[in-house]
Design an enzyme around this catalytic site. Structure first.
Site, short mmCIF file in Angstrom:
data_model
loop_
_atom_site.label_atom_id
_atom_site.label_comp_id
_atom_site.label_asym_id
_atom_site.label_seq_id
_atom_site.Cartn_x
_atom_site.Cartn_y
_atom_site.Cartn_z
N GLY A 154 1.03 -1.41 0.07
CA GLY A 154 0.02 -0.28 0.47
C GLY A 154 1.32 1.02 -0.36
N GLY A 155 0.53 2.21 1.46
CA GLY A 155 0.91 3.58 1.03
C GLY A 155 2.95 2.57 1.17
N GLY A 383 15.23 9.70 -34.87
CA GLY A 383 14.50 10.12 -32.81
C GLY A 383 15.48 10.02 -33.01
N ALA A 384 16.01 8.42 -32.74
CA ALA A 384 17.42 7.73 -31.47
C ALA A 384 18.63 8.61 -31.48
CB ALA A 384 17.55 6.31 -31.90
#
Ligand code: HXC
Length: 488
Positions: A154-155, A383-384
């Site tokens: 959880g937290g 793009g790389a």
């Protein structure tokens, strides 16, 4: 007459803090730990909780020094109410986070907690809200290190996820939003702690974990090592270490299709024994880690030709993006080693959001204001090429090794697009057209002529050129708040 909140008899009092204190003392410089709130206890009556009131409410908090620098710490005690977080436990942690924010010091959390204390209901949830808000307000300002030593739920996993570095102890640490019993109740799935949230899962599949420690002592050693690269806060300079020579630069195959381990090139560039790889088994097609060059802390990002030929994919983009943002937030110059054939093509990547997630890496480099040096080792396509800290994206200096190819795409792919009709008419012309594309579009002298790279350097000069460039840029490392370190 005793009140309900009188400390309970020994048989039901849980007061085992010594182990956590020992851990805190093992992590910090001898004699420097000052505990705060050791006598705090919850005041909850529901579910007979007045019978379980551990001193310190299951968490040790305080301040100390690590390598002479002040730090704030908290350490949860799983033997006290499962290390679960109620209102008082949360108040102790929020106080120490506020202390660190005010004093501008790192925070180290040793976590071992079942999450929100079920008996305290929404008060426990509110406690986590208070912690998360502080984790976020401190993000990019003071380093936050989470060391997970036991089962966290959880937290107790969301707070680490908001921090800069997560270290997990192999075989002991587990992290999940809901534990195996809840999983079983909701989905009827039988799953072990390890399969649901062991260090193996988070180090290789989910990417939650940056470093896996062999045991508790190793986790503490890794914590000290990580802190040795980071400034106390964004308003300070990173610490320095005595300079050391790099290891010899290894031979890298000139045939661009032959893989090699880029970590050898990293070690041939940075000070010997200074490289600490993060996320080594998550998205291993890109390598990220801390290192030093002439004693100055840097962040290193490198494509790894051993895996997916070094292509960038979704996980690699997110991994590198967060690392670049963390380095920029804390003033660590970036050294980028490029050998990338492109973004990984395919329906899985497109549907999975490579456009959106690749953009995170573009964004991270483009906004980074720390000194940024790039070396293209063999190839950088499309793009790389741009995303890997190109000059156009704002690199302070870019170099390439002789023979390195920079182009929109590899020759085979390119001719199938621009000469499609010619190849359909006469397939035998393909080799000739590939050769023409190589000569006209990929000739290694072109990038230097048009200043896409500043110089072509011999591999053996990489270390000295990178070091000299970083020295020339020393004045560009200006302490101050730049941005947060948003989880990716
Ligand atoms: C109160 C808890 C507790 C909790 C454990 N304990 N978790 N008490 N609140 N959340 C207590 C147990 O009752 C037990 O008490 C002792 O701690 C040890 O727990 P065990 O289950 O015996 O230990 P173990 O077998 O090691 O299992 C550890 C565990 C498991 C996997 C963490 O306890 C577990 O699944 N707990 C619940 C985890 C969970 O679902 N938490 C989510 C909370 S919600 P006794 O007296 O018997 O020794 C949350 C939301 C936050 O955190 C917001 C997120 C955005």
């Amino acid at each position: 007459m005793t009140s309900d909140l009188t400390p309970a008899p020994a048989s039901v009092t849980i007061d085992v803090r010594e182990d956590r204190l020992a851990r805190v003392r093992a992590l910090t410089d001898p004699g420097t730990f000052n505990e705060l709130g050791s006598q705090a206890r919850h005041a909850v009556h529901a579910f007979d909780m007045q019978r379980k009131r551990p001193a310190g409410d299951g968490v040790v908090t305080g301040t100390a020094r690590i390598d002479r620098r002040p730090v704030a710490l908290f350490a949860q005690d799983p033997t006290a109410l499962g290390g679960s977080l109620g209102g008082m436990h949360a108040a102790k942690i929020t106080r120490i986070l506020d202390h660190a924010a005010r004093a501008r010091t790192p925070v180290v959390g040793l976590l071992d907690s079942g999450g929100a204390r079920i008996q305290e209901g929404v008060a426990a949830l509110d406690g986590y809200g208070e912690i998360f808000r502080r984790n976020v307000l401190m993000s990019g300002r003071t380093p936050q290190i989470s060391v997970v030593l036991g089962a966290c739920a959880g937290g107790a996993v969301y707070s680490p996820a908001l921090t800069d570095i997560v270290i997990m102890q192999r075989d002991r640490a587990h992290m999940f939003v809901t534990g195996p019993r809840v999983v079983k109740a909701v989905t009827y799935e039988d799953v072990s702690l390890a399969d649901l949230g062991g260090a193996e899962v988070h180090a290789s599949a989910s990417g939650v974990c940056h470093l896996v420690a062999d045991d508790a002592q190793d986790a503490l050693d890794l914590t000290r090592r990580v802190l040795s690269y980071l400034p106390s806060s964004c308003w300070d300079l990173p610490p320095t270490a005595p300079p050391a020579d790099a290891l010899p630069m290894p031979e890298v195959p000139t045939d661009h299709r032959v893989p090699y381990d880029v970590r050898g090139v990293i070690r041939g560039t940075v000070d010997a024994d200074s490289f600490t790889e993060l996320h080594a088994r998550f998205a291993p097609n890109v390598v990220v880690g801390f290192a030093r060059v002439q004693g100055q802390a840097v962040g290193v990002v490198a494509n790894q030709p051993l895996v997916l030929a070094g292509c960038l994919d979704i996980n690699a983009s997110e991994k590198a993006a967060r690392f670049v943002r963390m380095c920029d937030a804390f003033g660590l110059p970036l050294v980028t080693l490029v050998d990338v054939p492109g973004f990984l093509p395919g329906t899985g990547q497109e549907a999975g959001g490579i456009i959106r997630k690749g953009a995170k890496l573009l964004y991270a480099y483009a906004e980074a204001t720390v000194p940024r040096v790039t070396v293209v080792l063999r190839k950088a396509f499309g793009g790389a090429y741009i995303v890997m800290n190109s000059k156009s994206l704002g690199a302070d200096a870019a170099f390439s090794w002789p023979g390195a190819e920079l182009a929109v795409m590899g020759a085979e792919g390119a001719v199938d697009v621009i000469y499609r009709r010619d190849i359909d008419a006469d397939p035998e012309r393909r080799p000739e057209l590939v050769a023409r594309y190589r000569a006209e579009a990929m000739a290694p002298h072109i990038p230097a002529e048009r200043l896409s790279v500043d110089e072509v350097i011999a591999p053996g000069d990489t270390r000295s050129v990178v070091a000299a460039t970083l020295t020339s840029l020393a004045g560009a490392v200006v302490p101050g708040f730049r941005h947060d370190n948003l989880p990716q």
